[in-house]
Write a protein that holds these residues in place. Structure first.
Motif, PDB file in Angstrom:
ATOM      1  N   ASP A  76      23.854  35.939  17.031  1.00 14.39           N
ATOM      2  CA  ASP A  76      22.536  36.487  17.336  1.00 14.39           C
ATOM      3  C   ASP A  76      21.600  35.470  17.976  1.00 14.39           C
ATOM      4  N   PHE A  77      21.926  34.191  17.805  1.00  9.94           N
ATOM      5  CA  PHE A  77      20.996  33.169  18.288  1.00  9.94           C
ATOM      6  C   PHE A  77      21.776  32.160  19.123  1.00  9.94           C
ATOM      7  N   ASN A  78      22.074  32.573  20.361  1.00 12.74           N
ATOM      8  CA  ASN A  78      22.983  31.797  21.196  1.00 12.74           C
ATOM      9  C   ASN A  78      22.217  30.727  21.965  1.00 12.74           C
ATOM     10  N   TYR A  79      21.444  29.914  21.253  1.00 12.41           N
ATOM     11  CA  TYR A  79      20.582  28.956  21.945  1.00 12.41           C
ATOM     12  C   TYR A  79      20.974  27.505  21.707  1.00 12.41           C
ATOM     13  N   ILE A  80      21.961  27.277  20.840  1.00 15.24           N
ATOM     14  CA  ILE A  80      22.276  25.899  20.477  1.00 15.24           C
ATOM     15  C   ILE A  80      23.655  25.505  20.990  1.00 15.24           C
ATOM     16  N   SER A  81      23.688  24.598  21.963  1.00 15.48           N
ATOM     17  CA  SER A  81      24.946  23.981  22.351  1.00 15.48           C
ATOM     18  C   SER A  81      24.815  22.504  22.038  1.00 15.48           C
ATOM     19  N   ILE A  82      25.848  21.937  21.408  1.00 17.60           N
ATOM     20  CA  ILE A  82      25.791  20.501  21.099  1.00 17.60           C
ATOM     21  C   ILE A  82      26.407  19.756  22.275  1.00 17.60           C
ATOM     22  N   ILE A  83      25.592  18.957  22.954  1.00 20.61           N
ATOM     23  CA  ILE A  83      26.035  18.242  24.151  1.00 20.61           C
ATOM     24  C   ILE A  83      25.867  16.752  23.894  1.00 20.61           C
ATOM     25  N   ILE A  84      26.988  16.014  23.820  1.00 20.31           N
ATOM     26  CA  ILE A  84      26.879  14.579  23.514  1.00 20.31           C
ATOM     27  C   ILE A  84      27.450  13.715  24.632  1.00 20.31           C
ATOM     28  N   TYR A  85      28.253  14.298  25.542  1.00 21.56           N
ATOM     29  CA  TYR A  85      28.939  13.459  26.532  1.00 21.56           C
ATOM     30  C   TYR A  85      28.004  12.658  27.449  1.00 21.56           C
ATOM     31  N   HIS A 132      18.812  15.960  31.065  1.00 26.68           N
ATOM     32  CA  HIS A 132      20.176  16.436  31.311  1.00 26.68           C
ATOM     33  C   HIS A 132      20.331  17.891  30.862  1.00 26.68           C
ATOM     34  N   LEU A 133      19.880  18.170  29.656  1.00 23.88           N
ATOM     35  CA  LEU A 133      20.035  19.527  29.111  1.00 23.88           C
ATOM     36  C   LEU A 133      19.239  20.536  29.940  1.00 23.88           C
ATOM     37  N   PHE A 134      18.022  20.133  30.313  1.00 23.63           N
ATOM     38  CA  PHE A 134      17.207  21.058  31.106  1.00 23.63           C
ATOM     39  C   PHE A 134      17.888  21.374  32.435  1.00 23.63           C
ATOM     40  N   ARG A 140      16.711  27.078  25.067  1.00 20.86           N
ATOM     41  CA  ARG A 140      18.054  26.492  24.936  1.00 20.86           C
ATOM     42  C   ARG A 140      17.973  24.975  24.978  1.00 20.86           C
ATOM     43  N   THR A 141      17.180  24.461  25.944  1.00 22.30           N
ATOM     44  CA  THR A 141      17.059  23.011  26.089  1.00 22.30           C
ATOM     45  C   THR A 141      16.533  22.391  24.799  1.00 22.30           C
ATOM     46  N   ILE A 142      15.465  22.980  24.256  1.00 17.75           N
ATOM     47  CA  ILE A 142      14.821  22.374  23.090  1.00 17.75           C
ATOM     48  C   ILE A 142      15.732  22.418  21.868  1.00 17.75           C
ATOM     49  N   PHE A 143      16.307  23.579  21.580  1.00 19.30           N
ATOM     50  CA  PHE A 143      17.160  23.691  20.393  1.00 19.30           C
ATOM     51  C   PHE A 143      18.392  22.807  20.516  1.00 19.30           C
ATOM     52  N   SER A 144      19.020  22.825  21.712  1.00 20.97           N
ATOM     53  CA  SER A 144      20.217  22.008  21.887  1.00 20.97           C
ATOM     54  C   SER A 144      19.870  20.535  21.814  1.00 20.97           C
ATOM     55  N   PHE A 145      18.695  20.191  22.357  1.00 17.25           N
ATOM     56  CA  PHE A 145      18.259  18.793  22.344  1.00 17.25           C
ATOM     57  C   PHE A 145      18.104  18.286  20.913  1.00 17.25           C
ATOM     58  N   LEU A 146      17.442  19.089  20.069  1.00 12.49           N
ATOM     59  CA  LEU A 146      17.177  18.648  18.697  1.00 12.49           C
ATOM     60  C   LEU A 146      18.472  18.342  17.951  1.00 12.49           C
ATOM     61  N   VAL A 160      35.990  19.515  20.026  1.00 16.33           N
ATOM     62  CA  VAL A 160      35.281  19.807  18.774  1.00 16.33           C
ATOM     63  C   VAL A 160      33.970  20.550  19.034  1.00 16.33           C
ATOM     64  N   LEU A 161      33.075  19.913  19.803  1.00 14.60           N
ATOM     65  CA  LEU A 161      31.713  20.437  19.923  1.00 14.60           C
ATOM     66  C   LEU A 161      31.656  21.749  20.704  1.00 14.60           C
ATOM     67  N   ARG A 162      32.605  21.926  21.620  1.00 14.49           N
ATOM     68  CA  ARG A 162      32.586  23.131  22.441  1.00 14.49           C
ATOM     69  C   ARG A 162      32.714  24.392  21.589  1.00 14.49           C
ATOM     70  N   SER A 163      33.515  24.298  20.518  1.00 16.03           N
ATOM     71  CA  SER A 163      33.790  25.507  19.743  1.00 16.03           C
ATOM     72  C   SER A 163      32.778  25.715  18.617  1.00 16.03           C
ATOM     73  N   ILE A 164      31.839  24.758  18.439  1.00 12.97           N
ATOM     74  CA  ILE A 164      30.836  24.930  17.386  1.00 12.97           C
ATOM     75  C   ILE A 164      29.685  25.763  17.925  1.00 12.97           C
ATOM     76  N   ASN A 165      29.389  26.841  17.229  1.00 15.91           N
ATOM     77  CA  ASN A 165      28.253  27.661  17.641  1.00 15.91           C
ATOM     78  C   ASN A 165      27.298  27.770  16.462  1.00 15.91           C
ATOM     79  N   LEU A 166      26.327  26.853  16.404  1.00 16.77           N
ATOM     80  CA  LEU A 166      25.441  26.783  15.244  1.00 16.77           C
ATOM     81  C   LEU A 166      24.575  28.021  15.098  1.00 16.77           C
ATOM     82  N   GLY A 167      24.167  28.602  16.203  1.00 16.16           N
ATOM     83  CA  GLY A 167      23.240  29.732  16.154  1.00 16.16           C
ATOM     84  C   GLY A 167      23.893  31.037  15.744  1.00 16.16           C
ATOM     85  N   GLY A 168      25.203  31.091  15.801  1.00 18.52           N
ATOM     86  CA  GLY A 168      25.868  32.347  15.516  1.00 18.52           C
ATOM     87  C   GLY A 168      25.725  33.297  16.689  1.00 18.52           C
TER      88      GLY A 168
END
Lengths: 173, 278
Positions: free
Chosen positions: A32-41, A129-131, A150-156, A22-30
């Motif tokens: 132009d803004f490839n800074y958000i990866s959702i990492i929950i594992y 972990h994200l950093f 990337r760390t900050i946006f993905s973290f939030l 699920v989360l791998r294919s979600i790209n919130l930033g679109g």
């Protein structure tokens, strides 16, 4: 005892599947803004019982990261971050140790230690972990600004999901 | 042994951590293109710096050896120049040109970057426009016998060349023993082998025959060694052989080269362009 193991095995499978399917294919930033990866594992490592031996913890970190890597097709990148997170967990726990000390039969959950404690503890581990993950992903500190962004946006985004998970399942173990 | 086990029990987490991180980094570098390139570039720049420093020291210590090899080099260069003059003599006789002259001149240069493991490789040398280097001059080995490539682009002090190990390479070559000629091309898979094509099927070939430049181009003087025949075969129905030539030049260790200048290049070009205008 066996309850804890079964619960963790299910959590492992559930989180990996949620992450890679699920989360791998979600790209919130679109695009132009490839800074958000959702990492929950990493939540799996965050919630392992307090009495888990250190080397087993690190080994489980590797297994977890490797599973995720297989699906991300980035052998070693997630694994190295997970190994790092698993390794530093006891030191982070030592920093946030409550006045009475830990009951080592517990798992570090919201249910046992309260939302404030859990939020600080989980956020620290998740952020580190994200950093580490984005550093290995870039493999150079030349783009340190990008790594931090990337760390900050993905973290939030990810920490919100981690907290939601705590409220939905409210795991004891 | 007991101490070792004791150590592991006390610091097991740390040992496991170090071991697994090394394993992870190994996986990262081996399986991820971007990280792999960064890693090898970093290693290359560190090792380049070390090699450079070592070279400086070594050059200072080995001055006498260098002088010896320079003397040997000079002797060889003289022979080379004679070779060039011989062709000129025939030319001169036939057109009754009075003054003597040189057809090919050589200029030494040092390779400062080189690649052999890509499908289109490139080499950079430390001579450029300021030293009279121009595109499409030939480059041959100095410390090793053989053709290196052809100059493609020049800046003030440096030149980039298309080495033999490039898919665009096409060099006229001939078999020394009987003079049958063809073209040398590179298929892009092995830095020690090139292919010779367009050799007619009635040519008599033997494994081990020497292949050299034919002199039918204005770039290289004739008789520059290319390599020896490893294998050869012919597609059924084809009129030409496909020959595998083992290179005499070891591209992974070549360091010093000569840039070959043909003094009559412009004249020959004019002749050819005049022909194509007609």
């Amino acid at each position: 005892m066996s309850n804890v193991i079964v619960a963790n095995i299910f959590r492992f499978l559930g989180l990996v599947i949620l992450q890679v399917l699920v989360l791998r294919s979600i790209n919130l930033g679109g695009a132009d803004f490839n800074y958000i990866s959702i990492i929950i594992y990493p939540l799996f490592l965050i919630l392992l019982p307090l009495r888990t031996p250190h080397s087993l913890l690190v080994l489980l970190g590797f297994v977890l990261g490797f599973f995720v890597d297989v699906f991300y097709d980035t052998y070693g990148v997630h694994a190295s971050a997970s190994v790092f997170t698993a390794f530093i967990r006891p030191y982070i726990l030592a920093i946030y140790e409550p006045k009475g000390g830990y009951n080592i039969n517990y798992s570090p959950t919201k249910h046992r230690f309260g939302i404030n404690w859990f939020l600080i503890y989980a956020a620290t581990l998740l952020f580190l972990h994200l950093f580490f993950y984005f550093s290995v992903d870039a493999f150079t500190f030349y783009y340190i600004g990008d790594i931090f962004l990337r760390t900050i946006f993905s973290f939030l985004v990810s920490i919100i999901l981690v907290v939601i998970y705590q409220f939905v399942f409210d795991p004891k173990e | 042994m007991r101490n070792l086990i004791f150590l592991f029990v006390r610091h097991g987490g740390f040992v496991t951590f170090i071991f697994l991180e090394i394993l992870c980094m190994y996986l990262v570098v081996n399986n991820n293109q971007a990280q792999r390139e960064i890693y090898f570039n970093s290693v290359a720049s560190v090792s380049d710096a070390l090699t450079d420093r070592y070279d400086n020291v070594a050059q200072y210590i080995q001055l006498s050896t260098v002088a010896d090899s320079l003397a040997r080099e000079n002797a060889r260069l003289l022979a080379e120049a004679d070779n060039a003059r011989f062709i000129k003599a025939i030319f001169r006789d036939s057109i009754r040109e009075p003054e003597k002259g040189q057809l090919f001149v050589f200029q030494s240069a040092k390779i400062i970057s080189n690649s052999i493991n890509r499908s289109n490789n490139s080499i950079t040398i430390d001579r450029g426009r300021n030293h009279g280097i121009k595109p499409s001059m030939g480059v041959i080995g100095a410390d090793q016998k053989g053709v290196v490539g052809i100059i493609k682009r020049c800046t003030g002090n440096y030149s980039r060349l298309i080495p033999l190990l490039h898919r665009q390479t096409k060099i006229s070559a001939a078999i020394q023993r009987n003079g049958y000629f063809g073209s040398i091309v590179w298929r892009g898979n092995d830095s020690r082998t090139v292919s010779m094509i367009d050799v007619p099927k009635h040519a008599q070939l033997e494994i081990g025959d020497t292949v050299q430049t034919s002199g039918y181009s204005t770039i290289f003087p004739p008789g520059i060694m290319l390599g020896t025949i490893d294998t050869f075969w012919r597609q059924p129905g084809s009129n030409f052989y496909e020959i595998n030539v083992g290179l005499s030049m070891n591209f992974s260790s070549v360091k010093y080269v000569y840039v070959v200048e043909n003094m009559h290049q412009e004249e020959l070009n004019q002749l050819e362009s005049a022909e194509s205008d007609e």
